[in-house]
Design a protein around this motif. Sequence first.
Motif, PDB file in Angstrom:
ATOM      1  N   HIS A   1       0.782  -1.200  -0.079  1.00  0.00           N
ATOM      2  CA  HIS A   1      -0.148   0.161   0.283  1.00  0.00           C
ATOM      3  C   HIS A   1       0.782   1.164  -0.163  1.00  0.00           C
ATOM      4  O   HIS A   1       0.679   2.510  -0.791  1.00  0.00           O
ATOM      5  N   GLY A   2       2.017   0.948   0.669  1.00  0.00           N
ATOM      6  CA  GLY A   2       2.465   2.201   0.776  1.00  0.00           C
ATOM      7  C   GLY A   2       3.574   2.996  -0.763  1.00  0.00           C
ATOM      8  O   GLY A   2       3.464   3.784  -0.418  1.00  0.00           O
ATOM      9  N   LEU A   3       3.544   1.804  -1.523  1.00  0.00           N
ATOM     10  CA  LEU A   3       3.615   2.049  -2.765  1.00  0.00           C
ATOM     11  C   LEU A   3       2.567   3.001  -3.487  1.00  0.00           C
ATOM     12  O   LEU A   3       3.460   3.556  -4.411  1.00  0.00           O
ATOM     13  N   SER A   4       2.028   1.905  -3.722  1.00  0.00           N
ATOM     14  CA  SER A   4       1.002   2.510  -4.774  1.00  0.00           C
ATOM     15  C   SER A   4       0.273   3.794  -4.320  1.00  0.00           C
ATOM     16  O   SER A   4       0.269   4.667  -5.000  1.00  0.00           O
ATOM     17  N   THR A   5       0.394   4.071  -2.654  1.00  0.00           N
ATOM     18  CA  THR A   5       0.384   5.964  -2.254  1.00  0.00           C
ATOM     19  C   THR A   5       1.387   6.462  -2.672  1.00  0.00           C
ATOM     20  O   THR A   5       1.328   7.146  -3.715  1.00  0.00           O
ATOM     21  N   GLU A   6       2.101   6.027  -2.782  1.00  0.00           N
ATOM     22  CA  GLU A   6       3.847   6.989  -2.984  1.00  0.00           C
ATOM     23  C   GLU A   6       4.111   7.190  -4.647  1.00  0.00           C
ATOM     24  O   GLU A   6       3.792   8.491  -5.084  1.00  0.00           O
ATOM     25  N   ALA A   7       2.691   5.896  -5.529  1.00  0.00           N
ATOM     26  CA  ALA A   7       3.129   5.940  -6.912  1.00  0.00           C
ATOM     27  C   ALA A   7       1.769   7.156  -7.840  1.00  0.00           C
ATOM     28  O   ALA A   7       2.374   7.814  -7.944  1.00  0.00           O
ATOM     29  N   GLY A   8       0.932   6.642  -6.591  1.00  0.00           N
ATOM     30  CA  GLY A   8      -0.091   8.434  -6.864  1.00  0.00           C
ATOM     31  C   GLY A   8      -0.248   9.753  -6.492  1.00  0.00           C
ATOM     32  O   GLY A   8      -0.724  10.352  -6.442  1.00  0.00           O
ATOM     33  N   GLY A   9       0.850   9.516  -5.142  1.00  0.00           N
ATOM     34  CA  GLY A   9       1.111  10.990  -5.415  1.00  0.00           C
ATOM     35  C   GLY A   9       0.930  11.503  -3.972  1.00  0.00           C
ATOM     36  O   GLY A   9       0.408  12.576  -3.632  1.00  0.00           O
ATOM     37  N   HIS A  10       0.057  10.976  -3.173  1.00  0.00           N
ATOM     38  CA  HIS A  10      -0.975  10.997  -2.086  1.00  0.00           C
ATOM     39  C   HIS A  10      -0.172  10.678  -0.585  1.00  0.00           C
ATOM     40  O   HIS A  10       0.896  10.174  -0.661  1.00  0.00           O
ATOM     41  N   LYS A  11      -0.797  11.627   0.046  1.00  0.00           N
ATOM     42  CA  LYS A  11       0.493  11.609   1.440  1.00  0.00           C
ATOM     43  C   LYS A  11      -0.364  10.115   1.878  1.00  0.00           C
ATOM     44  O   LYS A  11       0.295   9.682   3.182  1.00  0.00           O
ATOM     45  N   ASP A  12      -1.395   9.453   1.615  1.00  0.00           N
ATOM     46  CA  ASP A  12      -2.516   8.180   3.034  1.00  0.00           C
ATOM     47  C   ASP A  12      -3.004   7.707   1.688  1.00  0.00           C
ATOM     48  O   ASP A  12      -3.259   8.347   0.555  1.00  0.00           O
ATOM     49  N   TYR A  13      -3.335   6.346   1.845  1.00  0.00           N
ATOM     50  CA  TYR A  13      -3.355   5.480   1.555  1.00  0.00           C
ATOM     51  C   TYR A  13      -4.971   5.917   1.415  1.00  0.00           C
ATOM     52  O   TYR A  13      -5.531   5.211   0.006  1.00  0.00           O
ATOM     53  N   ASP A  14      -5.583   5.985   1.876  1.00  0.00           N
ATOM     54  CA  ASP A  14      -6.914   6.452   1.951  1.00  0.00           C
ATOM     55  C   ASP A  14      -7.646   7.314   0.556  1.00  0.00           C
ATOM     56  O   ASP A  14      -8.653   7.266   0.042  1.00  0.00           O
ATOM     57  N   ALA A  15      -6.869   8.105   0.437  1.00  0.00           N
ATOM     58  CA  ALA A  15      -7.239   8.633  -0.607  1.00  0.00           C
ATOM     59  C   ALA A  15      -6.740   8.340  -2.136  1.00  0.00           C
ATOM     60  O   ALA A  15      -7.500   8.554  -2.769  1.00  0.00           O
ATOM     61  N   THR A  16      -5.932   7.682  -2.304  1.00  0.00           N
ATOM     62  CA  THR A  16      -5.464   6.072  -2.852  1.00  0.00           C
ATOM     63  C   THR A  16      -7.071   5.576  -3.170  1.00  0.00           C
ATOM     64  O   THR A  16      -7.564   5.777  -4.555  1.00  0.00           O
ATOM     65  N   LEU A  17      -7.174   5.094  -2.539  1.00  0.00           N
ATOM     66  CA  LEU A  17      -8.115   4.120  -2.416  1.00  0.00           C
ATOM     67  C   LEU A  17      -9.574   4.392  -2.915  1.00  0.00           C
ATOM     68  O   LEU A  17     -10.099   3.722  -3.587  1.00  0.00           O
ATOM     69  N   LYS A  18      -9.882   5.639  -2.034  1.00  0.00           N
ATOM     70  CA  LYS A  18     -11.569   6.435  -2.139  1.00  0.00           C
ATOM     71  C   LYS A  18     -11.178   6.872  -3.385  1.00  0.00           C
ATOM     72  O   LYS A  18     -12.164   6.679  -4.493  1.00  0.00           O
ATOM     73  N   ASN A  19      -9.992   7.767  -4.227  1.00  0.00           N
ATOM     74  CA  ASN A  19     -10.385   8.211  -5.888  1.00  0.00           C
ATOM     75  C   ASN A  19      -9.958   7.487  -7.076  1.00  0.00           C
ATOM     76  O   ASN A  19     -10.082   7.939  -7.988  1.00  0.00           O
ATOM     77  N   TYR A  20      -9.281   6.356  -7.051  1.00  0.00           N
ATOM     78  CA  TYR A  20      -8.474   5.649  -8.264  1.00  0.00           C
ATOM     79  C   TYR A  20      -8.707   4.329  -8.281  1.00  0.00           C
ATOM     80  O   TYR A  20      -8.972   3.009  -9.527  1.00  0.00           O
TER      81      TYR A  20
END
Length: 51
Positions: free
Chosen positions: A17-36
């Motif tokens: 999850h940390g890598l996905s968050t970083e790859a998406g340019g987000h501060k936390d995984y919730d933003a990645t999960l919620k939006n993408y």
Amino acid sequence: MCRHTYLIRLTACKINHGLSTEAGGHKDYDATLKNYIRLPIQDKIDVVDLI
């Protein structure tokens, strides 16, 4: 490849999850999960079958 597709493919590969968050340019995984990330229905079925 668009960001949405990229993040879904990372998730499908079970990337940390940390890598996905970083790859998406987000501060936390919730933003990645919620939006993408929209998990494929088969992934959801597989998880339920494990129970």
